[in-house]
Design a protein around this motif. Structure first.
Motif, PDB file in Angstrom:
ATOM      1  N   ASP A 200       0.977  -1.169  -0.154  1.00 38.12           N
ATOM      2  CA  ASP A 200       0.160  -0.179  -0.363  1.00 38.12           C
ATOM      3  C   ASP A 200       0.900   1.491  -0.165  1.00 38.12           C
ATOM      4  O   ASP A 200       0.608   1.877   0.893  1.00 38.12           O
ATOM      5  N   TYR A 201       1.871   1.265  -1.281  1.00 41.49           N
ATOM      6  CA  TYR A 201       2.861   2.014  -0.384  1.00 41.49           C
ATOM      7  C   TYR A 201       2.769   2.962  -2.482  1.00 41.49           C
ATOM      8  O   TYR A 201       3.135   1.974  -3.385  1.00 41.49           O
ATOM      9  N   ASP A 202       2.758   4.581  -2.093  1.00 42.39           N
ATOM     10  CA  ASP A 202       2.549   4.785  -3.632  1.00 42.39           C
ATOM     11  C   ASP A 202       4.428   5.283  -4.201  1.00 42.39           C
ATOM     12  O   ASP A 202       4.671   5.912  -3.144  1.00 42.39           O
ATOM     13  N   ASN A 203       5.297   4.910  -4.842  1.00 38.93           N
ATOM     14  CA  ASN A 203       5.661   4.926  -5.261  1.00 38.93           C
ATOM     15  C   ASN A 203       6.622   6.219  -6.309  1.00 38.93           C
ATOM     16  O   ASN A 203       7.339   6.539  -7.215  1.00 38.93           O
ATOM     17  N   ASP A 371      16.770   4.990   6.937  1.00 40.32           N
ATOM     18  CA  ASP A 371      17.440   6.037   6.761  1.00 40.32           C
ATOM     19  C   ASP A 371      19.224   5.571   6.516  1.00 40.32           C
ATOM     20  O   ASP A 371      19.990   6.289   6.317  1.00 40.32           O
ATOM     21  N   GLY A 372      19.548   4.204   6.379  1.00 43.77           N
ATOM     22  CA  GLY A 372      20.441   3.593   6.052  1.00 43.77           C
ATOM     23  C   GLY A 372      21.192   2.911   7.279  1.00 43.77           C
ATOM     24  O   GLY A 372      22.420   2.463   7.528  1.00 43.77           O
ATOM     25  N   ASN A 373      20.769   2.173   8.443  1.00 44.54           N
ATOM     26  CA  ASN A 373      21.304   2.923   9.870  1.00 44.54           C
ATOM     27  C   ASN A 373      20.807   0.255   9.528  1.00 44.54           C
ATOM     28  O   ASN A 373      20.242   0.049   9.071  1.00 44.54           O
ATOM     29  N   LEU A 390       9.927  -2.874   3.827  1.00 38.30           N
ATOM     30  CA  LEU A 390       9.220  -1.389   2.641  1.00 38.30           C
ATOM     31  C   LEU A 390      10.587  -0.273   3.354  1.00 38.30           C
ATOM     32  O   LEU A 390      10.656   0.445   2.592  1.00 38.30           O
ATOM     33  N   ASN A 391      11.405  -0.068   4.307  1.00 42.20           N
ATOM     34  CA  ASN A 391      11.951   0.451   4.520  1.00 42.20           C
ATOM     35  C   ASN A 391      13.423   0.476   3.879  1.00 42.20           C
ATOM     36  O   ASN A 391      13.898   1.168   3.630  1.00 42.20           O
ATOM     37  N   ILE A 396      17.635   1.995  -0.657  1.00 39.89           N
ATOM     38  CA  ILE A 396      17.420   1.876  -1.879  1.00 39.89           C
ATOM     39  C   ILE A 396      17.154   2.657  -2.606  1.00 39.89           C
ATOM     40  O   ILE A 396      18.073   2.660  -4.283  1.00 39.89           O
ATOM     41  N   THR A 397      16.193   2.596  -2.458  1.00 42.83           N
ATOM     42  CA  THR A 397      15.173   3.902  -3.725  1.00 42.83           C
ATOM     43  C   THR A 397      16.057   4.989  -3.591  1.00 42.83           C
ATOM     44  O   THR A 397      16.306   5.722  -4.216  1.00 42.83           O
TER      45      THR A 397
END
Length: 500
Positions: A200-203, A371-373, A390-391, A396-397
């Motif tokens: 349910d994520y709009d990219n 955030d890449g952590n 999703l995170n 990666i996006t």
């Protein structure tokens, strides 16, 4: 009489040794003769060596416990068969008992071995004949595989000749300019339909970023032949359907050896660079940019089926604890993403460069938060909590956006192709990891096959909407380099194995 007794003893010991060695050699020999045209015999030596060590250790343990050589050999052979097929057996048990955990399975194996030990010690008086029968069975299996491999080798050689004739690599001469080409492939990066359907994520913000940068975007591209990397990527790299799910995955992966795309660009004067995360694909004739990591070969597949993969995992865990690093995979993947971001630093000054950059991400192991952590180790394979994938997907996006910005800043005339092999396979992992009920494959597979598929060719428009990866590549080559590839009909009717 004494001489005869020595002869009998000698034959008995020979029978035991042959039986144990045949068991050790069989899986490695099977793997080799099933893949003679793709592998080399020396590749099986590590698996043979490790399993010989395992056999010796088991024999010594049972000899100490039983104080009888024959019984120690028989018990050791049974234990060896279990440990050499540990993960294969575990996989079969998981299909029957989806909730089975590895820790529980270790307990079951321990109980089984205790029962075997008791039965051999108390109930079996003569072990020589049993060991002889076991040895004969595995020797026959080895011979059978040698014989049956011959037609397969002939067929593979014939297929290779036909493929070369159909490809006509040497006849494909590029016309016009020869810009640097960057081909990025992110494993299990969800396409726009996939991420909205399962998460349910709009990219669309990412799509807008790419559009503003002059990219052509396909929202509805699907690689319909499979949901498995080992099938899809060799097909992309060869611009045709050379791999399928009906073929062993190791045979499919072997088709990345000196793949068509590499040959095509090399024959047209390109240097071939590669970012090969985890050394997933064959790198013959490629200039590999990332640090060498785990190299897969015939032995890898044999050892991964058995207890050695668990031993390696334990050693890795112990090393991480001693070094204070909780997740070494984080470091490996971070290094790969850094190289991918700075990819223009590695292009040749003397000739155009074709770069294939692969990252097994956002595919598990899950490694990053948004955030890449680093994330918690217990979430590395967590498909139940949707925020975990999703995170990592969001992070990666962001990395892809940095990659695009840097390439366009430092190499504005470059061709950039962004793809994934398949989308997030959320329903499959619910079945595989958590024992969920089989899903409706006719409805869900197409979503899992929805991919990232975006192309930049200097800001020019190119209609790739709905194209497969193969046809997108063929279209780019025809448009940018004057080739004349025909579009290929995509395979239809594939259904994922964990659906109905």
């Amino acid at each position: 009489m004494q001489t005869e007794d020595k002869g009998v003893i000698r034959k008995r010991y020979i029978s035991w040794v042959v039986s144990m060695i045949a068991i050790v050699f069989y899986p490695s020999v099977f793997m080799y003769f099933q893949n003679m045209s793709e592998g080399h015999f020396v590749e099986i030596l590590p698996s043979v060596g490790k399993n010989l060590i395992l056999a010796a250790v088991l024999f010594v343990i049972f000899l100490v416990l039983l104080r009888n050589v024959g019984k120690a050999v028989l018990t050791g052979e049974i234990a060896l068969l279990i440990f050499m097929n540990f993960n294969t057996i575990l996989g079969a048990v998981k299909k029957l008992i989806p909730g089975m955990r590895k820790a529980y399975f270790f307990v079951i194996v321990a109980v089984v071995l205790f029962l075997v030990l008791w039965l051999v010690n108390r109930k079996i008086k003569e072990t020589e004949n049993l060991c002889t029968v076991i040895g004969i069975v595995f020797v026959v299996l080895i011979i059978f595989n040698i014989v049956t491999a011959i037609p397969q080798v002939v067929e593979n050689n014939t297929r290779a000749v036909v493929a070369e004739q159909e490809n006509d690599i040497t006849e494909k001469t590029f016309s016009g300019d020869k810009p640097n080409v960057y081909f990025y492939l992110f494993d299990e990066y969800a396409g726009f339909e996939n991420i909205e359907h399962y998460y349910d994520y709009d990219n669309s913000e990412f799509a807008d970023f790419l559009a503003d940068r002059g990219f052509n975007i396909s929202y509805g591209s699907h690689n319909t032949e499979s949901i498995w990397t080992s099938t899809i990527v060799p097909n992309i790299l060869n611009l045709s359907y050379v791999a399928s799910d009906e073929i062993y995955s190791i045979d499919n992966m072997a088709r990345s050896e000196n793949a068509y795309l590499y040959q095509l660009f090399a024959n047209n004067g390109y240097q071939i660079n590669m970012v090969n995360h985890l050394n997933t694909f064959s790198d013959t004739n490629c200039n590999v940019l990332n640090y060498k990591q785990k190299k897969e070969n015939l032995s890898t597949y044999v050892l991964d089926n058995g207890i050695w993969s668990e031993i390696d995992s334990f050693i890795s865990w112990a090393q991480q604890k001693l070094s204070g690093k909780s997740n070494d995979y984080y470091t490996n993947l971070s290094d790969v993403l850094t190289i991918m971001e700075n990819i223009t630093d590695y292009t040749s000054a003397d000739q155009p460069t074709f770069t294939f950059a692969y990252a097994e991400c956002p595919h598990e192991y899950f490694t990053f938060d948004e955030d890449g952590n680093r994330i918690a180790k217990e979430d590395e394979t967590n498909w139940k909590d949707k925020s975990v994938y999703l995170n990592q997907y969001k992070y990666i996006t962001k990395c892809i956006e940095k990659i695009v910005e840097n390439i366009q800043k430092n190499d504005p005339d470059a061709v950039i192709i962004l793809m994934s092999d398949h989308g997030a396979r959320y329903p499959h992992w619910q079945v595989d990891h958590y024992g969920a009920k089989a899903y409706d494959a006719s409805a869900e597979t197409i979503y899992m096959q929805n991919i990232l598929n975006c192309v930049y060719i200097g800001g020019e428009k190119l209609d790739i909407e709905g194209m497969t990866s193969i046809n997108t590549w063929r279209t780019v080559l025809n448009t940018c380099f004057g080739t004349d590839y025909e579009m290929l009909q995509a395979p239809e009717g594939f259904k994922a194995s964990t659906g109905y």
